[in-house]
Design a protein around this motif. Structure first.
Motif, mmCIF file in Angstrom:
data_model
loop_
_atom_site.group_PDB
_atom_site.id
_atom_site.type_symbol
_atom_site.label_atom_id
_atom_site.label_comp_id
_atom_site.label_asym_id
_atom_site.label_seq_id
_atom_site.Cartn_x
_atom_site.Cartn_y
_atom_site.Cartn_z
ATOM 1 N N ALA A 177 0.844 -1.200 0.000
ATOM 2 C CA ALA A 177 0.000 0.000 0.000
ATOM 3 C C ALA A 177 0.875 1.244 0.000
ATOM 4 C CB ALA A 177 -0.878 0.010 1.252
ATOM 5 N N PRO A 178 0.385 2.365 -0.545
ATOM 6 C CA PRO A 178 1.149 3.613 -0.482
ATOM 7 C C PRO A 178 1.296 4.115 0.956
ATOM 8 C CG PRO A 178 -1.010 3.964 -1.510
ATOM 9 C CD PRO A 178 -0.840 2.495 -1.334
ATOM 10 N N THR A 179 0.284 3.847 1.792
ATOM 11 C CA THR A 179 0.335 4.186 3.215
ATOM 12 C C THR A 179 -0.133 2.960 3.995
ATOM 13 O OG1 THR A 179 -0.307 6.448 2.674
ATOM 14 C CG2 THR A 179 -0.482 5.803 4.987
ATOM 15 N N ALA A 180 0.632 2.560 4.989
ATOM 16 C CA ALA A 180 0.236 1.389 5.784
ATOM 17 C C ALA A 180 -0.792 1.805 6.832
ATOM 18 C CB ALA A 180 1.451 0.780 6.463
ATOM 19 N N LEU A 181 -1.902 1.082 6.893
ATOM 20 C CA LEU A 181 -2.879 1.270 7.971
ATOM 21 C C LEU A 181 -2.886 0.004 8.813
ATOM 22 C CD1 LEU A 181 -6.095 2.756 6.252
ATOM 23 C CD2 LEU A 181 -4.097 3.964 7.160
ATOM 24 N N ALA A 182 -2.743 0.169 10.127
ATOM 25 C CA ALA A 182 -2.723 -1.009 10.993
ATOM 26 C C ALA A 182 -3.265 -0.675 12.373
ATOM 27 C CB ALA A 182 -1.299 -1.546 11.115
ATOM 28 N N THR A 183 -4.014 -1.634 12.942
ATOM 29 C CA THR A 183 -4.353 -1.523 14.363
ATOM 30 C C THR A 183 -3.490 -2.528 15.117
ATOM 31 O OG1 THR A 183 -6.172 -3.123 14.222
ATOM 32 C CG2 THR A 183 -6.741 -0.785 13.942
ATOM 33 N N VAL A 184 -3.185 -2.183 16.373
ATOM 34 C CA VAL A 184 -2.289 -2.999 17.188
ATOM 35 C C VAL A 184 -3.119 -3.816 18.181
ATOM 36 C CG1 VAL A 184 -0.369 -2.926 18.831
ATOM 37 C CG2 VAL A 184 -0.447 -1.312 16.904
ATOM 38 N N ALA A 185 -2.871 -5.119 18.201
ATOM 39 C CA ALA A 185 -3.640 -6.021 19.066
ATOM 40 C C ALA A 185 -3.397 -5.688 20.535
ATOM 41 C CB ALA A 185 -3.241 -7.465 18.785
ATOM 42 N N PRO A 186 -4.469 -5.601 21.345
ATOM 43 C CA PRO A 186 -4.291 -5.306 22.766
ATOM 44 C C PRO A 186 -3.511 -6.414 23.485
ATOM 45 C CG PRO A 186 -6.590 -5.026 22.109
ATOM 46 C CD PRO A 186 -5.880 -5.681 20.970
ATOM 47 N N HIS A 187 -2.704 -6.010 24.447
ATOM 48 C CA HIS A 187 -2.003 -6.937 25.347
ATOM 49 C C HIS A 187 -1.027 -7.864 24.638
ATOM 50 C CE1 HIS A 187 -4.962 -5.283 27.915
ATOM 51 N NE2 HIS A 187 -5.940 -6.072 27.562
ATOM 52 N N GLN A 188 -0.535 -7.491 23.465
ATOM 53 C CA GLN A 188 0.421 -8.344 22.752
ATOM 54 C C GLN A 188 1.790 -7.678 22.665
ATOM 55 O OE1 GLN A 188 0.032 -11.367 20.960
ATOM 56 N NE2 GLN A 188 -2.047 -11.738 21.646
ATOM 57 N N VAL A 189 1.809 -6.354 22.795
ATOM 58 C CA VAL A 189 3.056 -5.598 22.725
ATOM 59 C C VAL A 189 3.320 -5.037 24.120
ATOM 60 C CG1 VAL A 189 4.169 -3.567 21.693
ATOM 61 C CG2 VAL A 189 2.588 -4.962 20.324
ATOM 62 N N VAL A 190 4.539 -5.156 24.609
ATOM 63 C CA VAL A 190 4.861 -4.592 25.923
ATOM 64 C C VAL A 190 5.154 -3.105 25.748
ATOM 65 C CG1 VAL A 190 6.405 -4.689 27.910
ATOM 66 C CG2 VAL A 190 5.791 -6.792 26.705
ATOM 67 N N ALA A 191 4.316 -2.265 26.381
ATOM 68 C CA ALA A 191 4.475 -0.812 26.235
ATOM 69 C C ALA A 191 5.775 -0.370 26.895
ATOM 70 C CB ALA A 191 3.284 -0.099 26.873
ATOM 71 N N ALA A 192 6.556 0.438 26.171
ATOM 72 C CA ALA A 192 7.818 0.929 26.721
ATOM 73 C C ALA A 192 8.026 2.362 26.259
ATOM 74 C CB ALA A 192 8.973 0.054 26.254
ATOM 75 N N ALA A 193 8.396 3.237 27.193
ATOM 76 C CA ALA A 193 8.680 4.630 26.847
ATOM 77 C C ALA A 193 9.965 4.701 26.020
ATOM 78 C CB ALA A 193 8.821 5.460 28.125
ATOM 79 N N ALA A 194 10.170 5.829 25.331
ATOM 80 C CA ALA A 194 11.371 6.009 24.516
ATOM 81 C C ALA A 194 12.582 6.175 25.417
ATOM 82 C CB ALA A 194 11.200 7.227 23.623
ATOM 83 N N SER A 195 13.773 5.832 24.911
ATOM 84 C CA SER A 195 14.979 5.997 25.715
ATOM 85 C C SER A 195 15.228 7.494 25.962
ATOM 86 C CB SER A 195 16.177 5.353 25.022
ATOM 87 O OG SER A 195 16.243 5.780 23.687
ATOM 88 N N MET A 196 14.862 8.308 24.971
ATOM 89 C CA MET A 196 14.975 9.772 25.110
ATOM 90 C C MET A 196 13.609 10.387 24.895
ATOM 91 S SD MET A 196 18.069 11.447 25.300
ATOM 92 C CE MET A 196 18.227 12.695 24.042
ATOM 93 N N PRO A 197 13.019 11.053 25.912
ATOM 94 C CA PRO A 197 11.721 11.682 25.692
ATOM 95 C C PRO A 197 11.831 12.808 24.652
ATOM 96 C CG PRO A 197 12.572 12.230 27.868
ATOM 97 C CD PRO A 197 13.508 11.220 27.288
#
Lengths: 254, 326
Positions: B150-170
């Protein structure tokens, strides 16, 4: 009132799913097939609405020729007509499916007039793409509500209850309208013998769809790695209560 | 320079857990592609949320401002507002969470842009001519690897499958207002009324869930689960068998076609654990199963089990809890 309900043939959702050795698909040799659960409720809703308001109902599926079985199941439940969009694969991607269904709806409406209501399942049990109904509704310029667990049809209007965490929101749509329904809207009937006999003989309309590329192509299926740790057995009855209460304490509930 | 855009949700003034997960995946994609990460949210965006978006690496937050875009907004209206933002930014990818609202909005965004949409993803990587994505099937018992062209990717992220992590540098956040122009007919499906389920602890967010299946024997059999849930501030759930038998309302059903739960403790009483049920409770931190059959999947997959009659065990558990609560 004219109602069209769109369904998908899927392996029975209670079954243990195993993959073919090359991971290209599901090993279907020992599986039974069924109408995907949300869609089975959409079929029941169509039968009930057609009976309550008078009119006809049609069931449509895009799938392999064997998907005729699911159309006949729907007819056995009380649907009047069946339409198959035959493909030489188990499934197409959701954008391609929506395009093919949109074409088919236009063909059927050109012949016999518009459908007052199109019903979809909220998502299929297997692929779970959550978009086919919305794409079809948009292409036809009709309003859609998803997650529907209750529908009342009055003259020119549908009142839909959409399931949200801990309750419902209520929406009103002008007809012709589209609903993507969820299990819980009703309890689908088990077809009576008479319906099953009629379904065997019913003519199934074939509308071969134009092949198209939807942009999402399956490469392989994989089973997630499961960490199987042995289950700790706490006891066989009342004797297990102290150990269970210890767990409640450990997780901070006691 | 193009961007990776993420639609985030902030119910009750805090950044939703599922949005944090989506942001985490989006930031990995943005870092990989060497593009800035932007976030979009319905206005007003509280300061705390803006700050947290910075911690997750978003350098620009687009506050979508329109009088009809509130808690009752129609999904096509939000999708059209987002589409207009896409026109302006031409992002390489647009991600959101596969939450109740995210799922509906992205389906409408896909329809309005006629772009492919990959729902419930756990990974997304740019490859030659498109993206390779991983998404869940069968509610999570299978993964599908797919190529998204696709020219632009559209995606939803499955709940509880990715471990949320803040950026190393805000990131230092720039807040921009996006004011879409929306036709009246986009608001046709606005919510006109709300029905709250009466009282009690929410099944979806309860810290402990007592779920009953075929083994409960009857609608009346669930009374003891209600009592246990009441003692511990939990909720009562059930299997598909229990709703099909008319013992419980469908809103209590845990499973692929019901509610997905992720409590600290899930207590499955007389539930065999068919795939359809398992995917609804597999994200629980700990599972205790009570069943007469030691080979039932719900027992073999549980952390702890009582192999025996739940009618012996549950009253003893009530007594034990009351004794410890004093």
């Amino acid at each position: 009132m004219r109602i069209l309900v769109c369904v998908k043939r899927v392996p029975s959702p209670g079954a243990k799913i195993t993959l073919t050795e090359d991971g290209s698909g599901i090993d279907t040799r020992h599986l039974g097939f069924t109408i995907s659960p949300h869609e089975e409720c959409a079929v029941e809703e169509a039968v009930q609405l057609a009976a309550a308001h008078g009119g006809t109902s049609t069931v449509l599926t895009l799938g392999p020729p064997t998907a005729e079985e699911q159309l006949r199941n729907a007819i056995a439940m009380g649907i009047d007509h069946g339409v198959l969009l035959p493909i030489d694969a188990d499934e197409w991607d959701p954008r391609a499916v929506a395009g093919a269904i949109t074409d088919a709806v236009r063909t059927l409406e050109d012949e016999d007039g518009p459908f007052d209501l199109l019903l979809f399942g909220n998502e299929s049990a297997d692929a779970g793409n959550f978009q086919v109904g919305v794409r079809v509704a948009h292409a036809l310029g009709r309003a859609i509500v998803d997650g529907v667990k209750g529908a009342e049809v009055t003259d020119g209007e549908v009142r839909a209850r959409r399931s949200i965490p801990d309750g419902f929101t209520v929406h009103t749509l002008p007809t012709p309208a589209v609903l993507a329904v969820k299990e819980g809207i009703n309890l689908p009937r088990y077809p009576a013998m008479r319906g099953r006999l009629a379904a065997k003989k019913a003519a199934i309309r074939q509308l071969p769809p134009t092949p198209r590329d939807g942009g999402l192509r399956t490469l392989r299926l994989r089973a997630p790695q499961q960490e199987q740790t042995p289950t700790r057995i706490l006891g066989s009855g009342a004797d297990a209560a102290p150990a269970a209460a210890d767990i409640l304490e450990e997780v901070g509930l006691l | 320079m193009t961007t990776v855009l993420t639609l985030i949700e902030h119910p009750d003034g805090t950044l939703a857990r599922t949005s944090r997960e989506a942001l985490t995946l989006a930031r990995q994609l943005a870092d990989h592609a060497g593009q800035p990460l932007h976030a979009a949210a319905l206005a007003p965006v509280p300061d705390e949320v803006v700050k947290e978006l910075g911690e997750f690496g978003a350098s620009v937050v687009h506050a979508i401002e329109h009088p009809e875009l509130d808690a009752d907004a129609a999904a096509p209206a939000i999708a059209e507002a987002l589409r207009q933002l896409l026109d302006e930014l031409t992002p390489s990818a647009v991600l959101g969470s596969a939450s109740d609202r995210g799922t509906a909005v992205f389906a409408h965004l896909a329809a309005r842009t006629d772009l492919p949409l990959a729902a419930n993803c756990t990974a997304i990587t740019p490859v030659e001519a498109g993206w390779e994505i991983t998404r869940i099937r069968w509610g999570g018992v299978l993964y599908e690897d797919a190529h998204l062209d696709a020219p632009t990717a559209l995606a939803t992220v499955a709940p509880h499958q990715v471990v949320a992590a803040a950026a190393s540098m805000p990131a230092t956040v720039e807040l921009r207002v996006h004011a879409p122009v929306l036709d009246d007919d986009l608001h046709v499906t606005r919510s006109v009324d709300r029905e709250e389920l009466s009282g009690g602890v929410s099944l979806a967010t309860a810290p402990v869930v007592f779920a009953g299946g075929r083994g409960m024997g009857s609608a009346e059999g669930f009374a003891i689960l209600e009592e246990l849930a009441g003692l511990l501030g939990g909720a009562v759930g059930c299997s598909r068998v229990a709703t099909n038998a008319g013992w419980r309302a469908h809103n209590d059903q845990v499973g692929q076609t019901g509610t997905r739960v992720a409590p600290d403790l899930y207590i499955a009483c007389g539930i065999s654990g068919a795939t359809q049920h398992w995917v609804g409770c597999m994200n629980a931190k700990r599972i205790l199963s009570i069943n007469t059959d030691p080979e039932a999947p719900m027992v073999t997959r549980a952390d702890d089990a009582v192999v025996g009659d739940l009618h012996d065990f549950l009253p003893a558990l009530v007594a034990e809890i009351k004794a410890r609560q004093g």
